[in-house]
Design a protein around this motif. Structure first.
Motif, PDB file in Angstrom:
ATOM      1  N   ASN A 164       0.736  -0.871  -0.307  1.00  0.00           N
ATOM      2  CA  ASN A 164       0.234   0.365   0.533  1.00  0.00           C
ATOM      3  C   ASN A 164       0.605   1.100   0.181  1.00  0.00           C
ATOM      4  O   ASN A 164       0.301   1.828   0.969  1.00  0.00           O
ATOM      5  CB  ASN A 164      -0.635   0.172   1.235  1.00  0.00           C
ATOM      6  N   ASP A 165       1.784   1.019  -0.706  1.00  0.00           N
ATOM      7  CA  ASP A 165       2.699   1.880  -0.802  1.00  0.00           C
ATOM      8  C   ASP A 165       2.070   3.695  -1.860  1.00  0.00           C
ATOM      9  O   ASP A 165       2.718   4.657  -2.238  1.00  0.00           O
ATOM     10  CB  ASP A 165       3.918   2.400  -1.172  1.00  0.00           C
ATOM     11  N   TYR A 166       1.444   3.477  -2.443  1.00  0.00           N
ATOM     12  CA  TYR A 166       0.572   4.451  -3.774  1.00  0.00           C
ATOM     13  C   TYR A 166       0.433   5.101  -2.901  1.00  0.00           C
ATOM     14  O   TYR A 166      -0.436   5.010  -2.130  1.00  0.00           O
ATOM     15  CB  TYR A 166      -0.433   3.755  -4.401  1.00  0.00           C
ATOM     16  N   PRO A 167      -0.030   7.008  -2.831  1.00  0.00           N
ATOM     17  CA  PRO A 167      -0.319   7.482  -1.643  1.00  0.00           C
ATOM     18  C   PRO A 167      -1.710   8.055  -2.754  1.00  0.00           C
ATOM     19  O   PRO A 167      -2.413   7.665  -3.503  1.00  0.00           O
ATOM     20  CB  PRO A 167       0.121   8.935  -2.427  1.00  0.00           C
ATOM     21  N   THR A 168      -2.890   8.509  -1.135  1.00  0.00           N
ATOM     22  CA  THR A 168      -4.473   8.393  -2.094  1.00  0.00           C
ATOM     23  C   THR A 168      -4.513   9.211  -3.324  1.00  0.00           C
ATOM     24  O   THR A 168      -5.157   8.605  -4.065  1.00  0.00           O
ATOM     25  CB  THR A 168      -5.540   8.888  -1.136  1.00  0.00           C
ATOM     26  N   GLU A 169      -3.893  10.213  -2.976  1.00  0.00           N
ATOM     27  CA  GLU A 169      -3.982  10.930  -4.476  1.00  0.00           C
ATOM     28  C   GLU A 169      -3.388  10.273  -5.940  1.00  0.00           C
ATOM     29  O   GLU A 169      -4.394  10.772  -7.052  1.00  0.00           O
ATOM     30  CB  GLU A 169      -2.870  12.247  -4.571  1.00  0.00           C
ATOM     31  N   ALA A 170      -3.086   9.422  -5.804  1.00  0.00           N
ATOM     32  CA  ALA A 170      -1.935   8.189  -7.190  1.00  0.00           C
ATOM     33  C   ALA A 170      -3.234   8.012  -7.391  1.00  0.00           C
ATOM     34  O   ALA A 170      -3.490   7.868  -8.716  1.00  0.00           O
ATOM     35  CB  ALA A 170      -0.725   7.693  -6.700  1.00  0.00           C
ATOM     36  N   ARG A 171      -3.434   7.141  -5.950  1.00  0.00           N
ATOM     37  CA  ARG A 171      -4.590   6.179  -6.359  1.00  0.00           C
ATOM     38  C   ARG A 171      -6.087   6.632  -7.277  1.00  0.00           C
ATOM     39  O   ARG A 171      -6.667   6.219  -8.237  1.00  0.00           O
ATOM     40  CB  ARG A 171      -4.820   5.741  -5.329  1.00  0.00           C
ATOM     41  N   ALA A 172      -6.478   8.055  -6.578  1.00  0.00           N
ATOM     42  CA  ALA A 172      -7.702   8.420  -6.945  1.00  0.00           C
ATOM     43  C   ALA A 172      -7.154   9.276  -8.564  1.00  0.00           C
ATOM     44  O   ALA A 172      -8.808   8.829  -9.099  1.00  0.00           O
ATOM     45  CB  ALA A 172      -7.684   9.531  -5.832  1.00  0.00           C
ATOM     46  N   GLU A 173      -6.096   9.283  -8.345  1.00  0.00           N
ATOM     47  CA  GLU A 173      -6.188  10.439  -9.954  1.00  0.00           C
ATOM     48  C   GLU A 173      -6.417   9.061 -11.110  1.00  0.00           C
ATOM     49  O   GLU A 173      -6.680   9.744 -12.028  1.00  0.00           O
ATOM     50  CB  GLU A 173      -4.504  10.495 -10.206  1.00  0.00           C
ATOM     51  N   TYR A 174      -6.481   7.485 -11.188  1.00  0.00           N
ATOM     52  CA  TYR A 174      -5.921   6.709 -11.835  1.00  0.00           C
ATOM     53  C   TYR A 174      -7.069   6.706 -11.512  1.00  0.00           C
ATOM     54  O   TYR A 174      -7.705   6.250 -13.239  1.00  0.00           O
ATOM     55  CB  TYR A 174      -4.919   6.388 -11.303  1.00  0.00           C
ATOM     56  N   VAL A 175      -8.154   6.077 -10.299  1.00  0.00           N
ATOM     57  CA  VAL A 175      -9.388   5.690 -10.545  1.00  0.00           C
ATOM     58  C   VAL A 175     -10.087   6.845 -11.470  1.00  0.00           C
ATOM     59  O   VAL A 175     -10.988   7.097 -12.508  1.00  0.00           O
ATOM     60  CB  VAL A 175      -9.611   6.094  -9.590  1.00  0.00           C
ATOM     61  N   PHE A 176     -10.414   8.538 -11.512  1.00  0.00           N
ATOM     62  CA  PHE A 176     -10.825   9.335 -12.409  1.00  0.00           C
ATOM     63  C   PHE A 176     -10.270   9.414 -13.946  1.00  0.00           C
ATOM     64  O   PHE A 176     -11.457   9.158 -14.552  1.00  0.00           O
ATOM     65  CB  PHE A 176     -10.461  10.279 -11.739  1.00  0.00           C
ATOM     66  N   GLY A 177      -9.500   8.897 -13.763  1.00  0.00           N
ATOM     67  CA  GLY A 177      -9.305   8.320 -15.476  1.00  0.00           C
ATOM     68  C   GLY A 177      -9.017   7.709 -15.670  1.00  0.00           C
ATOM     69  O   GLY A 177     -10.018   7.409 -16.816  1.00  0.00           O
ATOM     70  N   CYS A 178      -9.361   6.693 -15.501  1.00  0.00           N
ATOM     71  CA  CYS A 178      -9.212   5.619 -15.577  1.00  0.00           C
ATOM     72  C   CYS A 178     -11.865   5.358 -16.017  1.00  0.00           C
ATOM     73  O   CYS A 178     -12.488   5.289 -17.006  1.00  0.00           O
ATOM     74  CB  CYS A 178     -10.185   3.800 -14.616  1.00  0.00           C
TER      75      CYS A 178
END
Length: 112
Positions: free
Chosen positions: A23-37
């Protein structure tokens, strides 16, 4: 007694350390990926679930630093001129992207 306490302490620490690595991905990176996806796959609850699954799978395969490197290469490839060409043609850059693409392919098979 001390050895037993040390073993118990280690037994509890190992799963926590493994969880931190996964779980080393910050929340912002995960959210950015999900928004783009979701922008590509529809703004639905189903897309949210699948896109969240996808970034979780990618994070379990690719360390965050490698993910950042691949995202940087993708962005730099869009540039014109010598700098963009360097990121498009260098074998090292192709290897970095290949790792990301493999992680994305596995995530797509599992989540979509």
């Amino acid at each position: 007694m001390i050895l037993r306490a040390a073993c118990l302490s280690l037994a509890f620490a190992l799963p926590a350390a493994a969880e931190m690595l996964a779980n080393d991905y910050p929340t912002e990176a995960r959210a950015e990926y999900v928004f783009g996806c979701m922008a590509v796959n529809g703004q639905s609850q189903d897309a949210l679930i699948r896109c969240s699954c996808s970034i979780d799978q990618i994070a379990s395969i690719l360390p965050y630093d490698d993910y950042v490197s691949a995202e940087t290469v993708l962005r730099m490839r869009q540039g014109a001129g010598e700098a963009g060409a360097m990121f498009r043609g260098a074998p090292t850059m192709r290897t970095i992207l290949a790792d990301l693409r493999r992680a994305q392919a596995e995530a797509e098979m599992l989540c979509f």
